[in-house]
Design a protein around this motif. Structure first.
Motif, PDB file in Angstrom:
ATOM      1  N   UNK A 473       2.405  59.922 119.759  1.00 25.02           N
ATOM      2  CA  UNK A 473       1.118  60.006 120.464  1.00 25.02           C
ATOM      3  C   UNK A 473       0.184  58.867 120.012  1.00 25.02           C
ATOM      4  N   UNK A 474      -0.680  58.425 120.897  1.00 21.06           N
ATOM      5  CA  UNK A 474      -1.557  57.304 120.560  1.00 21.06           C
ATOM      6  C   UNK A 474      -2.538  57.616 119.437  1.00 21.06           C
ATOM      7  N   UNK A 475      -2.736  58.898 119.136  1.00 20.16           N
ATOM      8  CA  UNK A 475      -3.620  59.228 118.018  1.00 20.16           C
ATOM      9  C   UNK A 475      -3.098  58.652 116.706  1.00 20.16           C
ATOM     10  N   UNK A 476      -1.803  58.390 116.713  1.00 25.03           N
ATOM     11  CA  UNK A 476      -1.143  57.787 115.560  1.00 25.03           C
ATOM     12  C   UNK A 476      -1.756  56.431 115.195  1.00 25.03           C
ATOM     13  N   UNK A 477      -2.277  55.739 116.203  1.00 23.53           N
ATOM     14  CA  UNK A 477      -2.862  54.414 115.944  1.00 23.53           C
ATOM     15  C   UNK A 477      -3.962  54.505 114.890  1.00 23.53           C
ATOM     16  N   UNK A 478      -4.726  55.590 114.942  1.00 23.93           N
ATOM     17  CA  UNK A 478      -5.821  55.723 113.971  1.00 23.93           C
ATOM     18  C   UNK A 478      -5.334  56.018 112.566  1.00 23.93           C
ATOM     19  N   UNK A 479      -4.064  56.425 112.437  1.00 24.85           N
ATOM     20  CA  UNK A 479      -3.494  56.559 111.094  1.00 24.85           C
ATOM     21  C   UNK A 479      -3.155  55.190 110.513  1.00 24.85           C
ATOM     22  N   UNK A 480      -3.198  54.179 111.369  1.00 28.08           N
ATOM     23  CA  UNK A 480      -2.812  52.843 110.920  1.00 28.08           C
ATOM     24  C   UNK A 480      -3.936  51.829 111.065  1.00 28.08           C
ATOM     25  N   UNK A 481      -5.169  52.320 111.119  1.00 29.74           N
ATOM     26  CA  UNK A 481      -6.255  51.342 111.166  1.00 29.74           C
ATOM     27  C   UNK A 481      -7.555  51.938 110.651  1.00 29.74           C
ATOM     28  N   UNK A 482      -8.448  51.056 110.343  1.00 29.61           N
ATOM     29  CA  UNK A 482      -9.800  51.434 109.943  1.00 29.61           C
ATOM     30  C   UNK A 482     -10.653  51.594 111.184  1.00 29.61           C
TER      31      UNK A 482
END
Lengths: 498, 124
Positions: A473-482
């Motif tokens: 899921x795209x929410x994963x992106x926030x696990x990889x960025x500030x």
């Protein structure tokens, strides 16, 4: 159709800064296939020095990669997907030799899902925005995303390429560079993949270092210049990863397995139709990937009013599971991933027998005429109760533990009586019941009238001891960025304090 | 006499000796969860931060053997023997580079043993 054993390279070096780099100390270990327990070449046995090189290469690449437009990053991810698709069969066969699973699964599940994952993240980063707020007539608040930097990813051996895709795709889509350590049981498919994508990914954005946990994994997880660790595995190592992350004050994502309940209510037997057929398959999915899935539906809870008839149908379907040469496209179950895993499963079968669980089918290794030296286990079903060890400990093999329940309340109580909470299945023709159970079960992924579907646009992760954070899921992106907040004032006047 | 919850084979003892020579004092912590879950993990003493809910269920060849309290709840009726097998676990356990893996083999306690087990210890 039968696929041939692929030709492997004599040795596989590390993939650092877009090049094949020999391990600093010149050591390699032998990689054997669980299909026939024979060698598939030598793999770099890396250590701290190799990790240093990879982390450094990551930071060099990050200087430009972290600033590329989402248009460019998206194009790179799409190209990775295209290259994988053009080489789907080749990669599927290698994956099968590396892990032991039947080629039917790698062709139809592992590879298509991994390819889609790169396409999904290539797409969503194009359509995303930060946010902007007018806080007052002179103040604008901007929330913008920035990548973390170089991130460490340690992946498991049950779906080597798919787990690589789950971790690498969002990380690089978000603008990070990665240092990836494949599992030591399944190091080769990711290296063959790297060879294919080498020319479409800027050097140093993806670095892959092989080796053993204490020698290479630990230096990676403790490295002061990594900005995050993603790990899939078991709880003790999960705790160590968190402990090491605490030293560097960096975030972690952990996926640590489960003992997923699969709950069957009496209404499934109301009709003998396509849905009942689907439900039976839903129980038999414990054998998918030889049971080596973190979400393996390893506890089947069946309403007692239908137990006898439903189980009879399920056992027939389990009997029909074809074991054999994993390279034949009609073989349904292949080899367990390693000798120690194979022995662990047989040992748990023994514990089940000792604890007094009733063996309904299987319960032994499978002597595979095609590969007598490989590691094969018959699909096995026990009937028992939820306090038994085979109901509480993740066997990670084709072993199903079955118990019955009276009503919804008891089903929910048993389903939640576990240390873990990764997946769960619920089967019913009553939508109210489905919803009540879906909300009541403490797990990150509920499959309601389905099981083992893994679409990219659906989040995945654990409650309780199954881990921290989400994948897919795209929410994963926030696990990889500030998230960076830029507070812009258009007011010419001072605050007035000093 | 009280019975131990955990025992160790001679082959495992030899491997512990080899590891101890290289890494100093060792501890074991039994894992849970997926992949290499349920396997005993061997670390240099002090490497893993033990918590207030890690209980010591016994000692093997001079090494304390720990497990998370909630996991112990399900294994408390079984005796564990630590053995080794050839193989390749994926974790930070120290024996992995040597091509072996520690394994936990269980059996139910006999009635006599169950009546008279050495107590488990909570960390100080």
């Amino acid at each position: 159709m039968t696929y041939e054993r692929p030709i492997f390279k004599e040795k596989y070096d590390n993939f650092i800064a877009g090049e094949w780099i020999s391990p600093t100390d010149g050591n390699y270990f032998e990689n054997t296939s669980p299909i026939d327990n024979k060698s598939m070449g030598m793999i770099a046995q890396s250590n701290r020095k190799d990790i240093e090189l990879a982390v450094e290469a990551g930071w060099q690449a990050f200087e430009s990669w972290g600033k590329t437009s989402t248009t460019e990053r998206s194009a790179v991810l799409s190209k990775i997907a295209d290259v994988m698709e053009a080489n789907l069969e080749k990669l599927a066969v290698i994956e099968s030799w590396d892990n032991g699973k039947a080629v039917r699964e790698t062709l139809n599940a592992d590879l298509p899902l991994a390819i889609d994952h790169f396409r999904y993240f290539a797409s969503v980063i194009r359509a995303e925005s930060g946010s902007i707020t007018d806080l007052d007539s002179n103040t604008v608040s901007m929330e913008v995303h920035e990548p973390l930097g170089v991130v460490a990813q340690i992946i498991p051996w049950n779906f080597p390429l798919l787990m690589m895709a789950w971790k690498v795709a969002p990380a690089i889509a978000a603008g990070n560079a990665v240092v990836l350590k494949p599992a030591e049981q399944t190091p080769v498919s990711v290296m063959e993949w790297a060879e294919l994508i080498k020319d479409v990914v800027p050097a140093g954005v993806i670095n892959i270092v092989n080796g053993f946990g204490p020698e290479a994994g630990k230096p990676l997880a403790t490295h002061p210049n990594i900005r995050k660790v993603g790990f899939t595995g078991e709880t003790t190592t999960g705790r160590l990863i968190m402990q090491y992350a605490a030293e560097n004050i960096i975030p972690v994502t952990l996926e640590l397995g489960g003992k997923s309940p699969n709950v069957f209510f009496e209404s499934v037997m109301d009709k003998d139709d396509a849905f009942l057929d689907k439900t039976i398959e839903g129980l038999v999915l414990f054998a998918f990937n030889q049971g080596e899935v973190c979400t393996c539906p390893s506890r089947a809870l069946i309403q007692e009013s239908i137990y006898d008839k439903f189980m009879e149908k399920c056992l027939k379907r389990i009997e029909a599971i074809k074991l054999g040469d994993p390279m034949e496209t009609d073989t349904m179950m292949g080899a367990q991933a390693s000798k120690d895993q194979f022995e662990k499963i047989l040992h748990y079968i023994d514990i089940g027998k000792q604890e007094g669980a009733e063996l309904l089918i299987g319960g032994d290794k499978f002597e595979n005429p095609a590969h007598p030296d490989g590691f094969y286990v018959k699909p096995t079903v026990f009937k028992g109760h939820n306090k038994m060890r085979i109901f509480q400990e993740e066997i990670f093999g084709p072993v199903l533990s079955v118990a019955t329940f009276k009503d919804e309340d008891e089903a929910l109580e048993i389903a939640n009586d576990t240390l873990y909470g990764l997946g769960a299945g619920v089967w019913s023709r009553d939508v109210h019941q489905l919803h009540k159970m879906s909300r009541g079960i403490e797990a990150g992924r509920i499959w309601a009238n389905c099981y083992h579907l893994y679409p990219s646009h659906a989040s995945f992760g654990g409650y309780k001891k199954s881990g921290i954070g989400r994948e897919t899921h795209m929410m994963m992106l926030n696990n990889y960025r500030h998230t960076k907040n830029i507070l812009q004032s258009f007011d010419k006047n001072a605050l007035g304090f000093f | 006499m009280a019975y131990n919850r955990v025992a160790v084979t001679d082959k495992a003892k030899d491997l512990i000796d080899r590891l101890r020579k290289k890494h100093g004092e060792l501890i074991f912590h039994q894992s849970g969860g997926c992949c290499d879950g349920s396997a005993p993990m061997c670390f240099a003493k002090g490497d893993m931060l033990l918590g207030s809910r890690d209980i010591k269920i016994g000692e093997i060849h001079g090494c304390p053997y720990y497990m998370a309290e909630d996991q112990f709840e399900y294994t408390k009726n079984t005796h564990t023997t630590i053995d080794i097998t050839e193989g390749r676990g994926s974790s930070f356990s120290l024996e992995i580079p040597l091509g072996f893996r520690f394994m936990a083999i269980s059996r139910l306690f006999t009635g006599e043993e169950a009546q008279d087990l050495l107590p488990i210890e909570y960390p100080e």
